[in-house]
Design an enzyme around this catalytic site. Structure first.
Site, mmCIF file in Angstrom:
data_model
loop_
_atom_site.group_PDB
_atom_site.id
_atom_site.type_symbol
_atom_site.label_atom_id
_atom_site.label_comp_id
_atom_site.label_asym_id
_atom_site.label_seq_id
_atom_site.Cartn_x
_atom_site.Cartn_y
_atom_site.Cartn_z
ATOM 1 N N ARG A 155 0.856 -1.184 0.000
ATOM 2 C CA ARG A 155 0.000 0.000 0.000
ATOM 3 C C ARG A 155 0.893 1.235 0.000
ATOM 4 O O ARG A 155 1.705 1.411 0.910
ATOM 5 C CB ARG A 155 -0.911 0.012 1.237
ATOM 6 C CG ARG A 155 -1.724 1.277 1.328
ATOM 7 C CD ARG A 155 -2.733 1.299 2.476
ATOM 8 N NE ARG A 155 -3.389 2.596 2.442
ATOM 9 C CZ ARG A 155 -3.478 3.443 3.479
ATOM 10 N NH1 ARG A 155 -3.001 3.103 4.655
ATOM 11 N NH2 ARG A 155 -4.044 4.616 3.329
ATOM 12 N N HIS B 181 -3.118 10.993 0.503
ATOM 13 C CA HIS B 181 -2.710 10.665 1.875
ATOM 14 C C HIS B 181 -2.100 11.929 2.489
ATOM 15 O O HIS B 181 -0.878 12.052 2.616
ATOM 16 C CB HIS B 181 -1.700 9.507 1.835
ATOM 17 C CG HIS B 181 -1.452 8.849 3.158
ATOM 18 N ND1 HIS B 181 -1.557 7.494 3.352
ATOM 19 C CD2 HIS B 181 -1.093 9.352 4.356
ATOM 20 C CE1 HIS B 181 -1.267 7.189 4.609
ATOM 21 N NE2 HIS B 181 -0.980 8.314 5.245
ATOM 22 N N GLU C 9 -7.597 8.551 5.921
ATOM 23 C CA GLU C 9 -7.916 9.226 7.184
ATOM 24 C C GLU C 9 -8.396 10.658 7.022
ATOM 25 O O GLU C 9 -7.826 11.581 7.638
ATOM 26 C CB GLU C 9 -6.700 9.203 8.123
ATOM 27 C CG GLU C 9 -6.291 7.817 8.535
ATOM 28 C CD GLU C 9 -5.100 7.807 9.507
ATOM 29 O OE1 GLU C 9 -4.545 8.880 9.794
ATOM 30 O OE2 GLU C 9 -4.748 6.722 9.980
ATOM 31 N N ASN D 168 -7.688 1.856 9.496
ATOM 32 C CA ASN D 168 -6.393 2.056 10.150
ATOM 33 C C ASN D 168 -6.655 1.965 11.644
ATOM 34 O O ASN D 168 -7.381 2.786 12.204
ATOM 35 C CB ASN D 168 -5.811 3.434 9.827
ATOM 36 C CG ASN D 168 -5.306 3.530 8.390
ATOM 37 O OD1 ASN D 168 -5.332 2.552 7.647
ATOM 38 N ND2 ASN D 168 -4.839 4.709 8.020
ATOM 39 N N TYR E 249 -4.991 1.449 15.523
ATOM 40 C CA TYR E 249 -3.761 1.487 16.318
ATOM 41 C C TYR E 249 -3.981 1.335 17.812
ATOM 42 O O TYR E 249 -3.127 0.841 18.520
ATOM 43 C CB TYR E 249 -3.032 2.820 16.092
ATOM 44 C CG TYR E 249 -2.343 2.935 14.760
ATOM 45 C CD1 TYR E 249 -1.041 2.493 14.597
ATOM 46 C CD2 TYR E 249 -2.995 3.494 13.665
ATOM 47 C CE1 TYR E 249 -0.388 2.604 13.381
ATOM 48 C CE2 TYR E 249 -2.351 3.602 12.442
ATOM 49 C CZ TYR E 249 -1.043 3.153 12.300
ATOM 50 O OH TYR E 249 -0.419 3.258 11.095
ATOM 51 N N GLU F 283 -3.858 -0.188 7.910
ATOM 52 C CA GLU F 283 -2.697 0.142 8.745
ATOM 53 C C GLU F 283 -2.897 -0.438 10.139
ATOM 54 O O GLU F 283 -3.988 -0.364 10.699
ATOM 55 C CB GLU F 283 -2.509 1.665 8.921
ATOM 56 C CG GLU F 283 -1.998 2.382 7.704
ATOM 57 C CD GLU F 283 -1.836 3.887 7.918
ATOM 58 O OE1 GLU F 283 -1.627 4.314 9.070
ATOM 59 O OE2 GLU F 283 -1.933 4.621 6.923
#
Ligand SMILES: *[C@@H]1O[C@H](CO)[C@@H](O)[C@H](O)[C@H]1NC(C)=O
Ligand SMILES: *[C@@H]1O[C@H](CO)[C@@H](O)[C@H](O)[C@H]1NC(C)=O
Ligand SMILES: *[C@@H]1O[C@H](CO)[C@@H](O)[C@H](O)[C@H]1NC(C)=O
Length: 530
Positions: free
Chosen positions: A114, A159, A205, A346, A348, A421
């Site tokens: 990616r 991005h 995002e 994504n 985290y 991600e």
């Protein structure tokens, strides 16, 4: 004075809400899952295991071969914006070292990569100037190099970095004109690379971009007002929603052009990537449970609901009122019709969430009306939600991965998902030796428990089709500069030498054990022969 006004607003809101509980319920769109009757015992056979990157964080070559300046090029050159005073002028020089980096990926055995396209490398001045052929050639060569090694490109169109020209001309995402520019740009990308790219992402995002660019001003264009940050100009109550609105419509316009001009011939799919955290209610009270749900609405459903259902979450409409822009009926139709083919997640970390409607709460992240009246924090009574990492914001809470995926699966009818991600932040402590960074046991433990949690969601029927580690290499971590390392490969930032870490070896073994076979698109052979 501001405090009094806020308290008064909260009081009035509490009164309103107390009389109509439905107003604060976020899950009004939740629907049943179509089919979870065939649980898989492992990752599906065509599951993509990959690594992720982005143009500004990796490429460098910031003025190489005709590239225009991006908003991040300009922003990082202003004093005080980046914690270590660094920038992405060189980053990890992926622009010049991409062949070596593709070899690193091949040695890991990944099935996908990616990366994002730098808009200003393709169109140095947006649609107000020509196409930079050298930029087209770079991405074309990168894509061909990947395909030669059997690695599928998954390409993000945007991005965080836009041509500075568009910022200067009309304020970037604050102007509806940004939609025209985005379509002009993506059309060139589909035309130039769509014969070989089968997975497209419109935005990375946009929820973080809107909040950090226009609410707290930490990212370009660095706009904010009041208690939200320290900016010379901006409007934190309105601009994040205006920018988001234009990004949502830009996504829809891009998907529309892909569907009508390219998808039939090129046979790919198109989606969007949101930062999707997990919000754990700090107590079992109904108010805190509703607050956790509300946090999802204000954080990621803010984008996914309009894109998939053609409307903002009801709770956002009710709390924000006229601060939230409205879609015209034509736009609603367009949104519902174009939608998306997959949701990129994504993920985290996780937070505790406390309600700020029914009881007063301390000021802090999420607590204001414009953020959704929930207070989010990684701590409860001083105890973190999971083991700390090198990022103050990140804690190890793998249950959050399973819960976030299940939540998105239920709310959006199990639309295919990718974990675009997931990765472990390590502080770049200058006292550590390279050898110590290479022995990244904590990153291995993190990946193991998060992949395990992902597998639990897949077994429960979640249609997850890929997992991308952030990141292949240590790189430029936005406002944290080079102080945070995420790579499976260590990068010596003075020599740019790449060295495999323990986590890279572990991921290689993990992929091999799961016998991943990338299903290469049929056209590749033809393209490479021609
Ligand atoms: C806000 O920014 C100005 C100008 O950069 C600086 O002088 C001031 O110290 C900052 N204030 C705070 C509270 O950070
Ligand atoms: C909420 O209730 C569940 C089930 O009784 C319990 O396991 C959990 O610890 C409670 N959570 C909190 C924050 O009190
Ligand atoms: C590095 O070591 C020095 C000397 O022991 C110490 O003062 C400093 O706090 C250390 N830095 C970090 C980031 O740990």
């Amino acid at each position: 004075m501001g405090v009094v006004t806020l308290e008064k607003a909260l009081f009035l809101l509490a009164i309103t809400i107390a009389t109509s509980p439905a107003l604060i319920v976020c899950n009004n769109l939740r629907i049943k899952i179509k089919d979870s009757s065939v649980p898989s015992s492992s990752f599906p056979s065509n599951f993509l295991f990959g690594t992720a990157s982005s143009s500004y964080q990796f490429e460098g070559g910031y003025v190489a071969d005709g590239k225009g300046l991006s908003n991040w090029d300009v922003f990082t050159h202003k004093p005080g914006k980046i914690i270590d005073g660094s920038n992405g002028d060189v980053a990890v020089d992926h622009y010049h070292r991409y062949l070596e980096d593709v070899d690193l990926m091949e040695s890991l055995g990944v099935s996908s990569y990616r990366f994002s396209i730098s808009w200003a490398r393709i169109l140095p001045k947006g649609r107000f100037g020509g196409v930079n052929q050298a930029g087209i050639n770079f991405y074309s060569n990168l894509i061909d190099a990947l395909l030669r090694k059997g690695i599928q490109p998954l390409v993000t169109l945007h991005h965080y970095d836009i041509p500075q020209e568009l910022q200067d001309r009309y304020g970037g995402w604050l102007s509806p004109k940004s939609q025209e520019d985005f379509v002009y740009y993506v059309d060139i990308c589909f035309k130039s690379f769509g014969d070989r790219v089968k997975h497209w992402v419109t935005f990375n995002e946009p929820n973080i971009q809107a909040a950090n660019g226009y609410r707290n001003g930490k990212y370009p264009p660095g706009r904010c007002s009041g208690q939200f940050g320290n900016c010379t100009d901006g409007d934190s109550e309105n601009e994040p929603f205006i920018a988001a609105h234009n990004m949502i419509l830009s996504h829809a316009a891009a998907v529309h052009i892909y569907r009508t001009k390219y998808q039939k011939d090129q046979g790919g799919s198109i989606g969007i990537v949101l930062e999707i955290g997990w919000f754990e209610p700090v107590s079992n009270s109904t108010a805190d449970k509703l607050a956790a749900e509300r946090a999802q609405c204000f954080f990621s459903n803010w984008f996914l609901d309009p894109i998939i259902y053609g409307k903002y979450p009801t709770v956002m409409q009710n709390i924000l009122g006229s601060n939230l822009p409205k879609f015209t009926s034509n736009e609603v139709e367009r949104l519902k019709k174009t939608g998306l083919d997959f949701i990129g997640i994504n993920h985290y970390t996780a937070f505790y969430v406390q309600d700020c409607i029914y009881s007063p709460c301390e000021a802090g992240y999420g607590s204001s009306r414009t953020e959704g009246l929930y207070r989010s924090s990684p701590y409860k009574n001083g105890v973190p939600i999971g083991d700390p990492t090198g990022g103050y914001w990140q804690h190890v809470y793998p249950q959050g991965m399973e819960k976030a995926v299940m939540y998105i699966m239920e709310r959006y009818d199990n639309i295919p998902m990718f974990i675009t991600e997931n990765g472990y932040c390590e502080f770049n402590n200058p006292n550590l030796t390279t050898e110590e960074f290479l022995n990244d046991v904590k990153r291995v433990q993190f990946m193991a428990v998060y992949l395990d949690a992902l597998l639990r969601a897949i077994r429960k029927g979640a249609d997850v089709r890929g997992y991308f580690v952030w990141s292949l290499l240590d790189n430029f971590e936005w406002t944290d500069g080079y102080t945070a390392r995420f790579g499976l490969y260590h990068v010596d930032f003075s020599t740019l030498k790449r060295t495999l870490k323990l986590s890279g070896t572990w991921y290689k073994q993990f992929i091999a054990e799961h016998k991943v076979k990338a299903l290469m698109p049929k056209q590749n052979g033809e393209h490479l022969q021609s």
